[in-house]
Design a protein around this motif. Sequence first.
Motif, short mmCIF file in Angstrom:
data_model
loop_
_atom_site.label_atom_id
_atom_site.label_comp_id
_atom_site.label_asym_id
_atom_site.label_seq_id
_atom_site.Cartn_x
_atom_site.Cartn_y
_atom_site.Cartn_z
N PRO A 298 24.88 67.49 85.51
CA PRO A 298 24.15 68.71 85.85
C PRO A 298 25.00 69.98 85.84
CG PRO A 298 24.70 67.53 87.84
CD PRO A 298 25.15 66.66 86.70
N SER A 299 26.30 69.87 85.57
CA SER A 299 27.16 71.04 85.64
C SER A 299 26.80 72.04 84.54
CB SER A 299 28.63 70.64 85.50
OG SER A 299 29.46 71.77 85.64
N ASP A 300 26.40 73.22 84.95
CA ASP A 300 26.12 74.32 84.02
C ASP A 300 27.40 75.12 83.89
OD1 ASP A 300 24.94 76.14 82.38
OD2 ASP A 300 23.72 77.10 83.92
N THR A 301 28.26 74.71 82.96
CA THR A 301 29.63 75.20 82.94
C THR A 301 29.72 76.60 82.37
OG1 THR A 301 30.24 72.89 82.54
CG2 THR A 301 31.98 74.52 82.38
N VAL A 302 29.50 77.57 83.25
CA VAL A 302 29.64 78.98 82.88
C VAL A 302 30.48 79.70 83.93
CG1 VAL A 302 27.50 79.12 81.56
CG2 VAL A 302 27.44 79.49 84.03
N ASP A 303 31.38 78.97 84.58
CA ASP A 303 32.12 79.54 85.70
C ASP A 303 33.03 80.68 85.28
OD1 ASP A 303 31.60 77.46 88.06
OD2 ASP A 303 31.83 76.34 86.21
N LEU A 304 33.79 80.49 84.20
CA LEU A 304 34.68 81.56 83.74
C LEU A 304 33.89 82.75 83.20
CD1 LEU A 304 37.47 79.48 81.96
CD2 LEU A 304 37.67 80.75 84.09
N LEU A 305 32.89 82.46 82.38
CA LEU A 305 32.06 83.54 81.84
C LEU A 305 31.39 84.31 82.97
CD1 LEU A 305 30.68 85.02 79.50
CD2 LEU A 305 28.91 83.24 79.52
N GLY A 306 30.85 83.61 83.95
CA GLY A 306 30.21 84.28 85.07
C GLY A 306 31.18 85.14 85.86
N ALA A 307 32.40 84.66 86.05
CA ALA A 307 33.39 85.43 86.81
C ALA A 307 33.75 86.72 86.08
CB ALA A 307 34.64 84.59 87.05
N VAL A 308 33.91 86.64 84.76
CA VAL A 308 34.23 87.84 83.99
C VAL A 308 33.07 88.82 84.03
CG1 VAL A 308 34.74 88.74 81.68
CG2 VAL A 308 35.85 86.64 82.48
N TRP A 309 31.85 88.32 83.86
CA TRP A 309 30.68 89.18 83.84
C TRP A 309 30.48 89.87 85.19
CZ3 TRP A 309 27.93 91.66 80.53
CH2 TRP A 309 26.68 92.17 80.88
N LEU A 310 30.63 89.14 86.28
CA LEU A 310 30.46 89.74 87.59
C LEU A 310 31.56 90.74 87.90
CD1 LEU A 310 29.26 86.72 89.77
CD2 LEU A 310 27.90 88.57 88.79
N THR A 311 32.76 90.51 87.36
CA THR A 311 33.84 91.48 87.52
C THR A 311 33.51 92.79 86.81
OG1 THR A 311 35.47 89.70 87.70
CG2 THR A 311 36.30 91.90 87.16
N VAL A 312 32.97 92.68 85.60
CA VAL A 312 32.55 93.87 84.87
C VAL A 312 31.48 94.63 85.66
CG1 VAL A 312 31.37 94.70 82.79
CG2 VAL A 312 33.12 92.92 82.61
N ASN A 313 30.52 93.91 86.20
CA ASN A 313 29.46 94.55 86.99
C ASN A 313 30.00 95.21 88.25
OD1 ASN A 313 27.45 93.89 85.22
ND2 ASN A 313 26.60 92.22 86.44
N ALA A 314 31.08 94.63 88.82
CA ALA A 314 31.66 95.22 90.02
C ALA A 314 32.37 96.54 89.71
CB ALA A 314 32.64 94.23 90.66
N VAL A 315 33.02 96.59 88.54
CA VAL A 315 33.75 97.81 88.17
C VAL A 315 32.78 98.90 87.71
CG1 VAL A 315 35.47 98.78 86.60
CG2 VAL A 315 35.79 96.49 87.57
N ALA A 316 31.81 98.52 86.90
CA ALA A 316 30.82 99.47 86.38
C ALA A 316 29.44 98.84 86.54
CB ALA A 316 31.10 99.81 84.91
N PRO A 317 28.73 99.15 87.62
CA PRO A 317 27.44 98.50 87.89
C PRO A 317 26.47 98.65 86.73
CG PRO A 317 28.17 99.75 89.79
CD PRO A 317 29.11 100.09 88.66
N PRO A 318 25.48 97.73 86.66
CA PRO A 318 24.53 97.74 85.56
C PRO A 318 23.69 99.01 85.50
CG PRO A 318 24.47 95.66 86.75
CD PRO A 318 25.31 96.59 87.55
#
Length: 378
Positions: A298-318
């Motif tokens: 069941p592992s939806d392996t997007v942990d690294l991608l998700g971390a990078v994406w959320l970091t981008v959103n934190a620096v420059a919100p959507p």
Amino acid sequence: MSHGTDVPKTPGTTPGLSAGPGAPAKPSRAETVAGLRPRYQADLAHGTGRFFEPRRTDCPWCGSARLKRRLRTKDRYQNKPGRCLLDVCRDCRHVFQNPALNGDGLEFYYRDFYDGLGEKDLGNVFSGREKMYRRRAESLKPQADAPKTWLDVGTGHGHFPEVARTVFPGTRFDGLDFTDGVDLAERTGRIDHGIRGSFPELARERLAESYDVVSMFHYLEHSTDPRAELRAARRAVRPGGHVLIEVPDPECWFASLFGRFWLPWLQPQHLHFLPVANLRKELTSLGFTVVVEQHREPSDTVDLLGAVWLTVNAVAPPEDSPSLAEPPGRARRLLRCALLLAAVPALVAATALDRLLLKPLAGLGKVSNAYRVVARRD
């Protein structure tokens, strides 16, 4: 990440229905946001504190007073204001939102995520996961003959049952949810029958012992009372029938490594995170026998991608959001575009590492970000 939710969400437009000839043009996203802004600003006029219950001093799972702060974060998906806190019980390891959202908070933070403004985007995400849905259905095959009836709790728009019926073509698939998405799922034939309402309430009489299988995929973490949902599953499934449960794994290594940037935390929507030992024990106490426990599958392996994406959103919100007092200016929009372009190599690299490195390791240790349990009612 959520397969469904147990709280009311603001009804949105119904996807899949095209406008007829002569119908007025669909408003742009900017126009839609502008139309929603007054309601959001009225909701926020008195701050976000009113959206939360009083803070608990004990664990909602075992009652222990030995609590520890696990995480401080905020809504990193819709960029709605408010502080989100997660605590962990030192005794049973249950992780929970503390203070938890109250009814007004649930409505506010769910609004325009699955329905309304965010309906199309989330619909596209869920509709593109056929392989995952098929594996979920196939996890039952070694344990039981083809079931006659199946209830998918938190079905959303019915994407899982639509795929699952290719694995079990003779099964009747019903779907339960709070939103008008379940009506759409029935109209489009993804499910045979749509049921709207509270699962614990409906299971007491109307749904009692009506199903051979009850599934709850990424549903319990949204629930205000996971134990009540499990008791409802016990009532709804027939003796000898099965429950299939899939939830994020709070013991995943990446939950600690990435902290607030771990995608499955999904604050403030996810209220409870159950370690697998706690879920197994609870199911046993309800008269179930756990016949399957899976971590790699069941592992939806997007942990690294998700971390990078959320970091981008934190620096420059959507982009513009109705929770903002006014639309972002040109400078902020340009900053967002520039940062997204600069982040492309990191996003590509994260995707490759997730697929090529982390996915094969998902069955080892605590690499998997989710687990699945299949249990038989004795």
